[in-house]
Design a protein around this motif. Structure first.
Motif, PDB file in Angstrom:
ATOM      1  N   ALA A   2       0.763  -1.077  -0.031  1.00  0.00           N
ATOM      2  CA  ALA A   2      -0.140   0.221  -0.058  1.00  0.00           C
ATOM      3  C   ALA A   2       0.413   1.249  -0.182  1.00  0.00           C
ATOM      4  O   ALA A   2       0.598   2.315  -0.332  1.00  0.00           O
ATOM      5  N   GLN A   3       2.251   1.224   0.850  1.00  0.00           N
ATOM      6  CA  GLN A   3       2.959   2.392   1.105  1.00  0.00           C
ATOM      7  C   GLN A   3       3.179   3.133  -0.552  1.00  0.00           C
ATOM      8  O   GLN A   3       3.605   4.152  -0.775  1.00  0.00           O
ATOM      9  N   THR A   4       2.642   2.586  -1.327  1.00  0.00           N
ATOM     10  CA  THR A   4       3.959   2.711  -2.671  1.00  0.00           C
ATOM     11  C   THR A   4       3.190   3.024  -3.440  1.00  0.00           C
ATOM     12  O   THR A   4       3.328   3.658  -3.985  1.00  0.00           O
ATOM     13  N   VAL A   5       1.395   2.601  -3.386  1.00  0.00           N
ATOM     14  CA  VAL A   5       0.331   3.077  -3.410  1.00  0.00           C
ATOM     15  C   VAL A   5       0.263   5.247  -3.331  1.00  0.00           C
ATOM     16  O   VAL A   5      -0.179   6.064  -4.263  1.00  0.00           O
ATOM     17  N   MET A   6       0.278   5.439  -1.853  1.00  0.00           N
ATOM     18  CA  MET A   6       0.540   6.042  -1.113  1.00  0.00           C
ATOM     19  C   MET A   6       1.302   7.766  -1.776  1.00  0.00           C
ATOM     20  O   MET A   6       1.292   8.603  -1.944  1.00  0.00           O
ATOM     21  N   GLU A   7       2.615   6.891  -1.949  1.00  0.00           N
ATOM     22  CA  GLU A   7       3.877   7.844  -1.811  1.00  0.00           C
ATOM     23  C   GLU A   7       3.079   8.285  -3.758  1.00  0.00           C
ATOM     24  O   GLU A   7       3.568  10.089  -3.946  1.00  0.00           O
ATOM     25  N   LYS A   8       3.173   7.732  -4.148  1.00  0.00           N
ATOM     26  CA  LYS A   8       2.778   7.937  -5.680  1.00  0.00           C
ATOM     27  C   LYS A   8       1.586   8.788  -5.153  1.00  0.00           C
ATOM     28  O   LYS A   8       2.215   9.800  -6.415  1.00  0.00           O
ATOM     29  N   LEU A   9       0.630   9.212  -5.002  1.00  0.00           N
ATOM     30  CA  LEU A   9      -0.273   9.618  -4.728  1.00  0.00           C
ATOM     31  C   LEU A   9      -0.162  11.218  -4.583  1.00  0.00           C
ATOM     32  O   LEU A   9      -0.819  12.226  -4.491  1.00  0.00           O
ATOM     33  N   ALA A  10       0.681  10.537  -3.442  1.00  0.00           N
ATOM     34  CA  ALA A  10       1.039  12.317  -2.140  1.00  0.00           C
ATOM     35  C   ALA A  10       1.756  12.886  -3.478  1.00  0.00           C
ATOM     36  O   ALA A  10       1.659  14.142  -3.022  1.00  0.00           O
ATOM     37  N   LEU A  65      -8.366  16.640  -7.673  1.00  0.00           N
ATOM     38  CA  LEU A  65      -7.879  15.135  -6.645  1.00  0.00           C
ATOM     39  C   LEU A  65      -7.854  14.111  -6.408  1.00  0.00           C
ATOM     40  O   LEU A  65      -8.019  13.140  -6.186  1.00  0.00           O
ATOM     41  N   ALA A  66      -9.934  14.255  -6.879  1.00  0.00           N
ATOM     42  CA  ALA A  66     -11.026  13.337  -6.553  1.00  0.00           C
ATOM     43  C   ALA A  66     -10.426  11.996  -8.061  1.00  0.00           C
ATOM     44  O   ALA A  66      -9.989  11.251  -7.665  1.00  0.00           O
ATOM     45  N   LYS A  67     -10.169  12.733  -9.326  1.00  0.00           N
ATOM     46  CA  LYS A  67      -9.081  11.482 -10.153  1.00  0.00           C
ATOM     47  C   LYS A  67      -8.056  10.983  -9.976  1.00  0.00           C
ATOM     48  O   LYS A  67      -7.987  10.157 -10.086  1.00  0.00           O
ATOM     49  N   ALA A  68      -6.989  11.735  -8.949  1.00  0.00           N
ATOM     50  CA  ALA A  68      -5.871  11.007  -8.422  1.00  0.00           C
ATOM     51  C   ALA A  68      -6.360   9.788  -7.733  1.00  0.00           C
ATOM     52  O   ALA A  68      -5.590   8.952  -7.621  1.00  0.00           O
ATOM     53  N   LEU A  69      -7.733  10.332  -6.356  1.00  0.00           N
ATOM     54  CA  LEU A  69      -7.612   9.252  -5.774  1.00  0.00           C
ATOM     55  C   LEU A  69      -8.345   8.142  -6.218  1.00  0.00           C
ATOM     56  O   LEU A  69      -8.278   6.866  -6.170  1.00  0.00           O
ATOM     57  N   HIS A  70      -8.969   8.435  -6.677  1.00  0.00           N
ATOM     58  CA  HIS A  70      -9.824   7.196  -7.744  1.00  0.00           C
ATOM     59  C   HIS A  70      -8.620   6.355  -8.402  1.00  0.00           C
ATOM     60  O   HIS A  70      -9.097   4.740  -8.819  1.00  0.00           O
ATOM     61  N   ARG A  71      -7.902   6.738  -8.741  1.00  0.00           N
ATOM     62  CA  ARG A  71      -7.289   6.562  -9.703  1.00  0.00           C
ATOM     63  C   ARG A  71      -6.047   5.320  -8.941  1.00  0.00           C
ATOM     64  O   ARG A  71      -5.966   3.795  -9.019  1.00  0.00           O
ATOM     65  N   ALA A  72      -6.276   5.661  -7.516  1.00  0.00           N
ATOM     66  CA  ALA A  72      -4.745   5.113  -6.238  1.00  0.00           C
ATOM     67  C   ALA A  72      -5.605   4.133  -6.277  1.00  0.00           C
ATOM     68  O   ALA A  72      -5.225   3.021  -5.563  1.00  0.00           O
ATOM     69  N   ALA A  73      -6.936   3.723  -5.740  1.00  0.00           N
ATOM     70  CA  ALA A  73      -7.946   3.133  -5.422  1.00  0.00           C
ATOM     71  C   ALA A  73      -8.492   2.015  -7.105  1.00  0.00           C
ATOM     72  O   ALA A  73      -8.226   1.247  -5.854  1.00  0.00           O
ATOM     73  N   ALA A  74      -8.253   2.265  -7.772  1.00  0.00           N
ATOM     74  CA  ALA A  74      -8.322   1.242  -9.259  1.00  0.00           C
ATOM     75  C   ALA A  74      -6.883   0.289  -8.301  1.00  0.00           C
ATOM     76  O   ALA A  74      -6.488  -0.606  -8.468  1.00  0.00           O
ATOM     77  N   THR A  92      -0.657  14.869  -5.977  1.00  0.00           N
ATOM     78  CA  THR A  92      -1.538  15.578  -5.423  1.00  0.00           C
ATOM     79  C   THR A  92      -1.232  16.639  -4.777  1.00  0.00           C
ATOM     80  O   THR A  92      -1.139  18.213  -4.078  1.00  0.00           O
ATOM     81  N   ARG A  93       0.464  16.301  -4.185  1.00  0.00           N
ATOM     82  CA  ARG A  93       1.030  17.231  -3.317  1.00  0.00           C
ATOM     83  C   ARG A  93      -0.042  17.514  -1.288  1.00  0.00           C
ATOM     84  O   ARG A  93       0.949  19.067  -1.290  1.00  0.00           O
ATOM     85  N   GLU A  94       0.224  16.756  -1.693  1.00  0.00           N
ATOM     86  CA  GLU A  94      -0.842  16.782  -0.345  1.00  0.00           C
ATOM     87  C   GLU A  94      -0.425  15.780   0.766  1.00  0.00           C
ATOM     88  O   GLU A  94      -0.117  14.350   0.491  1.00  0.00           O
ATOM     89  N   TYR A  95      -1.170  15.445   1.846  1.00  0.00           N
ATOM     90  CA  TYR A  95      -0.431  14.883   3.359  1.00  0.00           C
ATOM     91  C   TYR A  95      -2.703  13.489   2.882  1.00  0.00           C
ATOM     92  O   TYR A  95      -3.071  14.193   2.214  1.00  0.00           O
ATOM     93  N   CYS A  96      -1.837  12.403   2.420  1.00  0.00           N
ATOM     94  CA  CYS A  96      -2.308  11.408   2.316  1.00  0.00           C
ATOM     95  C   CYS A  96      -2.838  10.388   2.920  1.00  0.00           C
ATOM     96  O   CYS A  96      -1.425  10.243   3.696  1.00  0.00           O
ATOM     97  N   ARG A  97      -3.757   9.785   3.256  1.00  0.00           N
ATOM     98  CA  ARG A  97      -3.999   8.176   4.753  1.00  0.00           C
ATOM     99  C   ARG A  97      -4.845   6.864   3.781  1.00  0.00           C
ATOM    100  O   ARG A  97      -5.898   7.467   2.662  1.00  0.00           O
ATOM    101  N   ALA A 154       3.032  17.327   1.062  1.00  0.00           N
ATOM    102  CA  ALA A 154       3.573  18.841   0.920  1.00  0.00           C
ATOM    103  C   ALA A 154       4.354  18.833   1.626  1.00  0.00           C
ATOM    104  O   ALA A 154       5.479  18.173   2.292  1.00  0.00           O
ATOM    105  N   VAL A 155       5.105  20.234   0.630  1.00  0.00           N
ATOM    106  CA  VAL A 155       7.083  20.424   0.246  1.00  0.00           C
ATOM    107  C   VAL A 155       7.109  21.323   0.202  1.00  0.00           C
ATOM    108  O   VAL A 155       7.977  22.178   0.993  1.00  0.00           O
ATOM    109  N   ASN A 156       6.224  22.811   0.612  1.00  0.00           N
ATOM    110  CA  ASN A 156       6.306  23.839   0.545  1.00  0.00           C
ATOM    111  C   ASN A 156       5.122  24.504   1.837  1.00  0.00           C
ATOM    112  O   ASN A 156       3.726  24.336   1.461  1.00  0.00           O
TER     113      ASN A 156
END
Length: 272
Positions: A84-92, A239-248, A95-100, A118-120
């Motif tokens: 799961a971590q690989t998917v979450m790192e890609k999603l983060a 953000l929803a599109k990125a989430l749906h890709r990660a969900a798949a 999106t450049r935001e915090y993902c859980r 988030a980097v900045n």
């Protein structure tokens, strides 16, 4: 051991898990509504099994790391962190935001993975040990919206809508308000939380299933969260599109795990 004794033991462990400092036995006796002598016997048993530690100086009690060790051991056996971590790192990163990521466990959701993108600027970095308040979080509403409405509302109602000081200013206060927000979630295809879990923050979440078929069981939810000034309605679709890709991707992983569990490996392979 009686059911009541087991219940008291679990209540004690949950209370200690939510305490940042070691706790006096008198406070625990008040929480459990038990005599100090009875609580001392319970604590002595937990100390002997290394679930609880007692400070030799203050004589106060605190939860040991045994529970965390067992939880991580269980996750490792399921190959969840690496997969799961690989998917979450890609999603983060996308999106450049915090993902859980949270998994469904009975009638609850439990956090199991996170990634910071988030980097900045402001960084949202909440405690992974916090309970997921189903009616106030995007993850909670994303899952509840997949259930039959009567079941979803019953689960939320059984937990109560709680102390308003422990959630954000926009959190729902009753079943009727929650019904409307779950309907919005189903219509949009993703859940939102705008200062509902806590002030100044926003989140978007979607569920993922244990396979890519519509009838597959919901395994958990994933979310993107951050400061309200960044998680704006203008970004919701992105953000929803990125989430749906990660969900798949997660659905494929869970489907593979399910198939692997049913494979009967040859004896030679098992002993290799």
């Amino acid at each position: 051991m009686t059911v009541a004794a087991v219940s008291r033991c679990l209540t004690l462990l949950e209370f200690l898990a939510g305490s940042s400092d070691a706790v006096e036995i008198s406070e625990l006796a008040g929480v459990l509504d038990m005599p100090v002598s009875a609580v001392h016997r319970l604590l002595s048993t937990l100390v002997s099994h290394s679930w609880v530690l007692q400070d030799s100086g203050s004589q106060r009690y605190a939860l040991s790391l045994r529970m965390s060790t067992l939880a991580f051991r269980s996750l490792d056996l399921q190959n969840l962190p690496d997969l799961a971590q690989t998917v979450m790192e890609k999603l983060a990163a996308d999106t450049r935001e915090y993902c859980r990521l949270a998994l469904v466990e009975g009638q609850n959701l439990v956090w199991v993975a996170r990634a910071q993108g988030a980097v900045n600027g402001l960084k949202y970095d909440p405690d992974m040990g916090q309970e997921i308040v189903l009616h106030a979080t995007a993850n909670g509403k994303a899952w509840l919206a997949t259930l039959p409405e009567e079941e979803a509302l019953a689960i939320a109602y059984s937990r109560g809508f709680g102390d308003s000081r422990k959630v954000g200013p926009n959190s729902v206060r009753n079943v009727d308000e929650l019904r409307l927000r779950l309907a919005e979630t189903r219509e949009r295809g993703f859940a939102t939380s705008l200062e509902e879990a806590e002030a100044g923050t926003a989140a978007i979440a979607v569920p993922f299933r244990s396979g890519n078929r519509n009838h597959a069981q919901v395994a958990g939810t994933i979310s993107v969260a951050g400061p309200l000034v960044r998680i704006t309605p203008e970004r919701w679709d992105e953000l929803a599109k990125a989430l749906h890709r990660a969900a798949a991707e997660l659905a494929e992983i869970w489907s593979l795990r399910r198939r692997q569990r049913h494979i009967k490996w040859p004896a030679s392979a098992a002993s290799a």
